[in-house]
Design a protein around this motif. Structure first.
Motif, PDB file in Angstrom:
ATOM      1  N   THR A  55      -1.864 -12.797   4.929  1.00 52.07           N
ATOM      2  CA  THR A  55      -1.754 -11.539   4.291  1.00 52.07           C
ATOM      3  C   THR A  55      -0.521 -11.406   3.526  1.00 52.07           C
ATOM      4  O   THR A  55       0.550 -11.517   4.284  1.00 52.07           O
ATOM      5  CB  THR A  55      -1.970 -10.494   5.237  1.00 52.07           C
ATOM      6  N   LEU A  56      -0.235 -10.735   2.391  1.00 53.99           N
ATOM      7  CA  LEU A  56       0.801 -10.420   1.961  1.00 53.99           C
ATOM      8  C   LEU A  56       0.896  -8.850   1.391  1.00 53.99           C
ATOM      9  O   LEU A  56      -0.338  -8.514   0.998  1.00 53.99           O
ATOM     10  CB  LEU A  56       1.195 -11.198   0.494  1.00 53.99           C
ATOM     11  N   ALA A  57       1.739  -8.222   1.772  1.00 53.60           N
ATOM     12  CA  ALA A  57       1.621  -6.620   1.491  1.00 53.60           C
ATOM     13  C   ALA A  57       3.071  -6.204   0.979  1.00 53.60           C
ATOM     14  O   ALA A  57       4.123  -6.654   1.110  1.00 53.60           O
ATOM     15  CB  ALA A  57       1.330  -6.029   2.825  1.00 53.60           C
ATOM     16  N   ASN A  58       3.018  -5.168   0.224  1.00 51.81           N
ATOM     17  CA  ASN A  58       4.141  -4.511  -0.263  1.00 51.81           C
ATOM     18  C   ASN A  58       4.602  -3.767   0.941  1.00 51.81           C
ATOM     19  O   ASN A  58       4.219  -3.423   1.570  1.00 51.81           O
ATOM     20  CB  ASN A  58       3.534  -3.484  -1.386  1.00 51.81           C
ATOM     21  N   THR A  59       5.956  -4.179   1.150  1.00 56.80           N
ATOM     22  CA  THR A  59       6.770  -3.957   2.233  1.00 56.80           C
ATOM     23  C   THR A  59       6.894  -2.097   2.492  1.00 56.80           C
ATOM     24  O   THR A  59       7.303  -1.793   3.674  1.00 56.80           O
ATOM     25  CB  THR A  59       8.000  -4.362   2.446  1.00 56.80           C
ATOM     26  N   ASP A  60       6.637  -1.539   1.478  1.00 58.46           N
ATOM     27  CA  ASP A  60       6.488  -0.067   1.573  1.00 58.46           C
ATOM     28  C   ASP A  60       5.510   0.516   2.190  1.00 58.46           C
ATOM     29  O   ASP A  60       5.530   1.808   2.391  1.00 58.46           O
ATOM     30  CB  ASP A  60       6.607   0.598   0.159  1.00 58.46           C
ATOM     31  N   TYR A  61       4.508  -0.209   2.430  1.00 61.56           N
ATOM     32  CA  TYR A  61       3.186   0.328   2.991  1.00 61.56           C
ATOM     33  C   TYR A  61       2.779  -0.591   4.398  1.00 61.56           C
ATOM     34  O   TYR A  61       3.032  -1.952   4.129  1.00 61.56           O
ATOM     35  CB  TYR A  61       2.079   0.289   1.818  1.00 61.56           C
ATOM     36  N   ASP A  62       2.159  -0.017   5.241  1.00 58.50           N
ATOM     37  CA  ASP A  62       1.832  -0.801   6.539  1.00 58.50           C
ATOM     38  C   ASP A  62       0.212  -0.876   6.263  1.00 58.50           C
ATOM     39  O   ASP A  62      -0.391   0.047   6.045  1.00 58.50           O
ATOM     40  CB  ASP A  62       2.013  -0.070   7.741  1.00 58.50           C
ATOM     41  N   ILE A  63      -0.234  -2.478   6.006  1.00 58.26           N
ATOM     42  CA  ILE A  63      -1.643  -2.654   6.032  1.00 58.26           C
ATOM     43  C   ILE A  63      -2.675  -1.945   7.015  1.00 58.26           C
ATOM     44  O   ILE A  63      -3.371  -1.567   7.063  1.00 58.26           O
ATOM     45  CB  ILE A  63      -1.868  -4.161   5.848  1.00 58.26           C
ATOM     46  N   GLU A  64      -1.765  -1.818   8.318  1.00 60.32           N
ATOM     47  CA  GLU A  64      -2.424  -1.124   9.494  1.00 60.32           C
ATOM     48  C   GLU A  64      -2.904   0.192   9.290  1.00 60.32           C
ATOM     49  O   GLU A  64      -3.568   0.806  10.001  1.00 60.32           O
ATOM     50  CB  GLU A  64      -1.965  -1.606  10.730  1.00 60.32           C
ATOM     51  N   GLU A  65      -2.098   0.851   8.290  1.00 57.84           N
ATOM     52  CA  GLU A  65      -2.241   2.370   7.937  1.00 57.84           C
ATOM     53  C   GLU A  65      -3.056   2.747   6.787  1.00 57.84           C
ATOM     54  O   GLU A  65      -2.972   3.599   6.282  1.00 57.84           O
ATOM     55  CB  GLU A  65      -0.974   3.035   8.203  1.00 57.84           C
ATOM     56  N   MET A  66      -3.895   1.725   6.332  1.00 55.92           N
ATOM     57  CA  MET A  66      -4.558   1.794   5.157  1.00 55.92           C
ATOM     58  C   MET A  66      -6.070   2.001   5.498  1.00 55.92           C
ATOM     59  O   MET A  66      -6.472   1.734   6.553  1.00 55.92           O
ATOM     60  CB  MET A  66      -4.434   0.484   4.202  1.00 55.92           C
ATOM     61  N   GLU A  67      -6.642   2.730   4.552  1.00 56.61           N
ATOM     62  CA  GLU A  67      -8.171   3.008   4.747  1.00 56.61           C
ATOM     63  C   GLU A  67      -8.869   2.600   3.489  1.00 56.61           C
ATOM     64  O   GLU A  67      -8.578   3.132   2.504  1.00 56.61           O
ATOM     65  CB  GLU A  67      -8.318   4.202   5.273  1.00 56.61           C
ATOM     66  N   VAL A  68      -9.836   1.702   3.421  1.00 63.07           N
ATOM     67  CA  VAL A  68     -10.642   1.405   2.365  1.00 63.07           C
ATOM     68  C   VAL A  68     -11.450   2.436   2.030  1.00 63.07           C
ATOM     69  O   VAL A  68     -12.436   2.762   2.758  1.00 63.07           O
ATOM     70  CB  VAL A  68     -11.291  -0.085   2.498  1.00 63.07           C
ATOM     71  N   VAL A  69     -11.489   2.866   0.517  1.00 59.67           N
ATOM     72  CA  VAL A  69     -12.219   3.788   0.333  1.00 59.67           C
ATOM     73  C   VAL A  69     -13.564   3.669  -0.606  1.00 59.67           C
ATOM     74  O   VAL A  69     -14.327   4.512  -0.836  1.00 59.67           O
ATOM     75  CB  VAL A  69     -11.371   5.111  -0.173  1.00 59.67           C
ATOM     76  N   ASP A  70     -13.781   2.711  -0.924  1.00 64.88           N
ATOM     77  CA  ASP A  70     -14.715   2.148  -1.654  1.00 64.88           C
ATOM     78  C   ASP A  70     -14.899   0.532  -1.808  1.00 64.88           C
ATOM     79  O   ASP A  70     -14.204  -0.088  -1.369  1.00 64.88           O
ATOM     80  CB  ASP A  70     -14.784   2.582  -3.298  1.00 64.88           C
TER      81      ASP A  70
END
Length: 115
Positions: free
Chosen positions: A100-115
């Motif tokens: 997994t690669l992620a923008n370091t400004d955002y925590d992937i664990e704090e994301m919610e898929v909306v569609d």
């Protein structure tokens, strides 16, 4: 809580999980690719791989005959560096990988898929 991956380059960070092929270990890879590596003496505890303009695999291994340091103390390891290794040699030992690669400004664990 923000992911605490140890490597952050240009705002992208990530982690990798690897499943070795059946009956193959990181120590087997070391035995076959590092002159003088003996899995009865060493235990591979970490590996770092760089692939691109150059291919380098660095293995960190503890000496099985040295006692484990007390909590809070650093683990002494030996560093084995394999330069110019074909990436295909690594894939012979790996059954599957997931990263997994992620923008370091955002925590992937704090994301919610909306569609």
């Amino acid at each position: 809580m923000k992911n605490d991956f140890p490597y952050d380059h240009h705002g992208i960070s990530g982690g990798l999980t690897v499943i070795m092929r059946p009956n193959m270990t990181l120590d087997d890879f070391c035995m076959n690719n590092i002159p003088g590596y003996d899995k009865s003496k060493y235990e591979a505890v970490a590996v770092r791989a760089l692939a691109g303009k150059e291919n380098v695999v660095t293995v960190y291994a503890k000496d099985k005959y040295m006692s484990t340091p007390p909590a809070g103390k650093k683990l002494p390891v030996h560093k084995f560096k394999i330069e110019n290794i074909p990436v295909e040699k690594l894939w012979q030992y790996i059954e599957a990988w997931n990263f997994t690669l992620a923008n370091t400004d955002y925590d992937i664990e704090e994301m919610e898929v909306v569609d």
